[in-house]
Scaffold this active site. Structure first.
Site, PDB file in Angstrom:
ATOM      1  N   ASP A 155       3.234   5.916  -8.522  1.00  0.00           N
ATOM      2  CA  ASP A 155       3.243   4.484  -8.844  1.00  0.00           C
ATOM      3  C   ASP A 155       1.846   3.939  -9.128  1.00  0.00           C
ATOM      4  O   ASP A 155       1.697   2.757  -9.424  1.00  0.00           O
ATOM      5  CB  ASP A 155       3.920   3.672  -7.730  1.00  0.00           C
ATOM      6  CG  ASP A 155       3.314   3.907  -6.352  1.00  0.00           C
ATOM      7  OD1 ASP A 155       2.827   5.013  -6.094  1.00  0.00           O
ATOM      8  OD2 ASP A 155       3.345   2.971  -5.519  1.00  0.00           O
ATOM      9  N   HIS A 156       0.853   4.824  -9.089  1.00  0.00           N
ATOM     10  CA  HIS A 156      -0.514   4.401  -9.393  1.00  0.00           C
ATOM     11  C   HIS A 156      -1.115   5.099 -10.616  1.00  0.00           C
ATOM     12  O   HIS A 156      -2.191   4.705 -11.065  1.00  0.00           O
ATOM     13  CB  HIS A 156      -1.415   4.616  -8.178  1.00  0.00           C
ATOM     14  CG  HIS A 156      -1.058   3.727  -7.025  1.00  0.00           C
ATOM     15  ND1 HIS A 156      -1.726   2.561  -6.736  1.00  0.00           N
ATOM     16  CD2 HIS A 156      -0.059   3.827  -6.108  1.00  0.00           C
ATOM     17  CE1 HIS A 156      -1.167   1.986  -5.691  1.00  0.00           C
ATOM     18  NE2 HIS A 156      -0.154   2.728  -5.291  1.00  0.00           N
ATOM     19  N   ASP A 190      -3.250   1.487  -1.388  1.00  0.00           N
ATOM     20  CA  ASP A 190      -2.487   2.125  -0.318  1.00  0.00           C
ATOM     21  C   ASP A 190      -3.361   2.619   0.835  1.00  0.00           C
ATOM     22  O   ASP A 190      -4.153   3.549   0.680  1.00  0.00           O
ATOM     23  CB  ASP A 190      -1.704   3.307  -0.888  1.00  0.00           C
ATOM     24  CG  ASP A 190      -0.704   2.881  -1.946  1.00  0.00           C
ATOM     25  OD1 ASP A 190      -0.932   1.819  -2.551  1.00  0.00           O
ATOM     26  OD2 ASP A 190       0.273   3.602  -2.177  1.00  0.00           O
ATOM     27  N   HIS A 209      -4.706   6.996   3.742  1.00  0.00           N
ATOM     28  CA  HIS A 209      -3.328   7.039   3.263  1.00  0.00           C
ATOM     29  C   HIS A 209      -2.796   8.458   3.420  1.00  0.00           C
ATOM     30  O   HIS A 209      -3.501   9.351   3.909  1.00  0.00           O
ATOM     31  CB  HIS A 209      -3.289   6.576   1.801  1.00  0.00           C
ATOM     32  CG  HIS A 209      -1.930   6.318   1.260  1.00  0.00           C
ATOM     33  ND1 HIS A 209      -0.939   5.688   1.970  1.00  0.00           N
ATOM     34  CD2 HIS A 209      -1.369   6.637   0.049  1.00  0.00           C
ATOM     35  CE1 HIS A 209       0.148   5.619   1.245  1.00  0.00           C
ATOM     36  NE2 HIS A 209      -0.087   6.193   0.076  1.00  0.00           N
ATOM     37  N   HIS A 225       1.348  -4.893  -3.591  1.00  0.00           N
ATOM     38  CA  HIS A 225       1.967  -3.593  -3.308  1.00  0.00           C
ATOM     39  C   HIS A 225       3.157  -3.767  -2.353  1.00  0.00           C
ATOM     40  O   HIS A 225       3.334  -3.034  -1.389  1.00  0.00           O
ATOM     41  CB  HIS A 225       0.942  -2.610  -2.713  1.00  0.00           C
ATOM     42  CG  HIS A 225       1.397  -1.175  -2.768  1.00  0.00           C
ATOM     43  ND1 HIS A 225       2.039  -0.562  -1.713  1.00  0.00           N
ATOM     44  CD2 HIS A 225       1.298  -0.241  -3.738  1.00  0.00           C
ATOM     45  CE1 HIS A 225       2.306   0.693  -2.041  1.00  0.00           C
ATOM     46  NE2 HIS A 225       1.868   0.902  -3.273  1.00  0.00           N
ATOM     47  N   HIS A 242      -5.462   7.047  -6.451  1.00  0.00           N
ATOM     48  CA  HIS A 242      -4.900   8.255  -5.835  1.00  0.00           C
ATOM     49  C   HIS A 242      -3.723   8.734  -6.669  1.00  0.00           C
ATOM     50  O   HIS A 242      -3.333   8.105  -7.658  1.00  0.00           O
ATOM     51  CB  HIS A 242      -4.508   8.005  -4.384  1.00  0.00           C
ATOM     52  CG  HIS A 242      -3.358   7.058  -4.189  1.00  0.00           C
ATOM     53  ND1 HIS A 242      -3.398   5.736  -4.557  1.00  0.00           N
ATOM     54  CD2 HIS A 242      -2.109   7.252  -3.650  1.00  0.00           C
ATOM     55  CE1 HIS A 242      -2.253   5.152  -4.247  1.00  0.00           C
ATOM     56  NE2 HIS A 242      -1.449   6.059  -3.708  1.00  0.00           N
ATOM     57  N   HIS A 281      -0.395   9.227  -6.101  1.00  0.00           N
ATOM     58  CA  HIS A 281       1.012   8.843  -6.005  1.00  0.00           C
ATOM     59  C   HIS A 281       1.417   8.231  -7.340  1.00  0.00           C
ATOM     60  O   HIS A 281       0.663   7.468  -7.954  1.00  0.00           O
ATOM     61  CB  HIS A 281       1.241   7.861  -4.856  1.00  0.00           C
ATOM     62  CG  HIS A 281       1.417   8.540  -3.535  1.00  0.00           C
ATOM     63  ND1 HIS A 281       1.063   7.967  -2.336  1.00  0.00           N
ATOM     64  CD2 HIS A 281       1.918   9.779  -3.223  1.00  0.00           C
ATOM     65  CE1 HIS A 281       1.343   8.810  -1.339  1.00  0.00           C
ATOM     66  NE2 HIS A 281       1.858   9.898  -1.856  1.00  0.00           N
TER      67      HIS A 281
END
Length: 316
Positions: free
Chosen positions: A66-67, A212, A142, A271, A62, A64
């Site tokens: 941090d990914h 997530d 999420h 995570h 996805h 976000h």
């Protein structure tokens, strides 16, 4: 043959000293997949001695940061290393434009082909298949559209008993069918049952990556079968379950409950919120529900050699 998961990063939200955002390097049936690509992933690849030439398939769950904030820098590095072989990226449909927009800012034109595969963010979907494995995506729950990934070996051929091959003078042209389970009929019409010619094949292994998401009680219905190894996010401990619900994340206890529901053999949790300096509380909370739980920390490698045998190597 083994299924191997190397943890490159398992922290949530932001990088910390010694803790990187989500990324894993998954090897199954000698195929390699980079799963998520948080900031600093290419440095983690070097620290784990994973050659960049092994990267052919990158899966992004996805959008976000941090990914996926490490993705374009990694692609740029591959360009600077004079890569020629194509790279396949699987991600949310909007990601493709974002990649090329960022590359355009630096007037970069990649030397190698970039093949983009948009994910179905609403339904389970087959995203990769070859003669040995299948990879499916499946929707998570999420705050942004998000996918998990299911890696699965295809059924393996049965093992031939060498003594039987010599005893019955079976021609090479017939071996393939016998390995698939066929009986053997000799020149006199005598039937030799398959179990006298072969032994059972090693079990096919599977791995489910669930980043997530809030806990999904019906997750088993989204997976092709029960995973031998499950990675499930566990951002918070149970005392912060209201915060987990608000942000559409899971607690360690909830991750363990999901592992039970899907029939996993082993569970890895990761995570973790940056509020946690140590992970013992998260681990014990999950183990109270699902004893075969392990912590995903940087430079840890999980090797699954059978559905029951999981080896864990801790990097220095």
């Amino acid at each position: 043959m083994e299924l191997k998961v190397q943890i490159l990063g398992s922290s949530s939200a932001i990088p910390l000293s010694g803790r990187n955002p989500t990324s894993q390097f998954v090897t199954i049936a000698s195929r390699h997949f980079l799963v998520d690509c948080g900031e600093g992933t290419q440095i983690q690849l070097r620290r784990n001695r994973i050659g960049f030439s092994r990267i052919e398939h990158i899966l992004i769950s996805h959008l976000h940061g941090d990914h996926f904030y490490g993705l374009v820098p990694l692609l740029s590095t591959l360009h600077l290393l004079d890569r020629q072989k194509e790279v396949h990226i699987y991600g949310p449909p909007e990601l493709e434009k974002g990649i090329y927009d960022l590359l355009a800012l630096s007037h970069a034109k990649l030397r190698y082909p970039l093949v983009f595969h948009p994910l179905n963010m609403k339904e389970p979907d087959l995203v990769y298949e070859d003669k040995g494995i299948k990879v499916h995506s499946f929707p998570l729950k999420h705050s942004l559209p998000c996918c998990g990934f299911f890696f699965q070996e295809k059924p393996k051929p049965r093992k031939f008993i060498k003594e039987a091959l010599a005893k019955y003078s079976i021609p090479n042209a017939e071996i393939r069918q016998i390995k698939q389970g066929a009986d053997w009929e000799d020149e006199n019409g005598n039937i030799v049952p398959n179990h006298e010619l072969t032994t059972d094949a090693p079990a096919s292994l599977s791995y489910a990556f669930c980043t997530d998401t809030k806990p999904i009680k019906q997750l088993r219905k989204l997976l092709p079968n029960a995973p031998d190894l499950l990675y499930h996010e566990a951002t918070f401990t149970e005392d912060l379950k209201d915060r987990a619900k608000q942000t559409k994340h899971s607690t360690a206890k909830q991750a363990a409950e999901v592992a039970q529901l899907v029939g996993a053999k082993h569970l890895i949790i990761g995570h973790f919120s940056v509020r946690y300096d140590e992970f013992d509380e998260l681990l014990q909370e999950a183990k109270a529900v699902f004893p075969k739980t392990h912590i995903a920390v940087e430079k840890t490698t999980f090797k699954l050699q059978s559905s029951e045998k999981l080896l864990i190597e801790l990097g220095s």
